[in-house]
Design an enzyme around this catalytic site. Structure first.
Site: not given
Length: 159
Positions: A87, A91, A93, A132
């Site tokens: 998630i 940033t 990342h 999801r």
């Protein structure tokens, strides 16, 4: 990920002869557990015996490819499903890890000649991840359907 999932043609696939390896990350555990439950439910509905499903847990999504490779090396493994949830935060990342994991999982599949389903969900928000993993978008069933399809395809090839 698209919301336009492929038609589930797996309704006629008999999974009773399949051996499935599942590797699931512990990071974002509630969401990954929901994916895992949905994957397992769909596999069992297709006839995969609970004893033919080998599930291992790893700390996070970055560790998933190594465990997927180990599962792929187990004799008789028909298909491997890799699960994780990344998630976004302040940033990008999550995107970098997602790309790295995706490439590594593809390498595992090619190196071990075992289909590997990339079930690592990468989202920008927690709400997207919930939709999801626990909500109306059933990615777990979709990952299981892909695994069933690839396992059936694998059995058609002679080594």
């Amino acid at each position: 990920m698209s919301r336009d999932a492929p038609s589930p043609s797996v309704a006629v696939i008999d999974g009773s002869t399949f051996r499935v390896g599942i590797v699931a990350a512990c990071y974002n555990e509630t969401l990954v557990n929901a994916l895992l439950a949905r994957v397992t439910e769909r596999l069992c509905a297709a006839g995969v015996a609970e004893g033919a499903i080998h599930t291992v847990r790893v700390p996070g999504s970055h560790e998933v490819p190594w465990a997927a490779a180990e599962l792929a090396r187990e004799p008789g493994t028909t298909v491997v499903i890799a699960l994780g949830v990344l998630i976004g935060g302040d940033t990008n990342h999550h995107e970098m890890v997602g790309q790295s994991v995706s490439h590594a999982l593809q390498q595992v599949a090619l190196a071990h000649r075992v289909p590997v389903i990339n079930g690592v969900v990468v989202t920008d928000t927690l709400a997207q991840a919930r939709a999801r993993c626990t909500g109306r978008i059933n990615r777990g069933a979709e990952f299981a359907n892909a695994a069933l399809t690839m396992a059936a395809l694998k059995t058609t090839f002679k080594r």
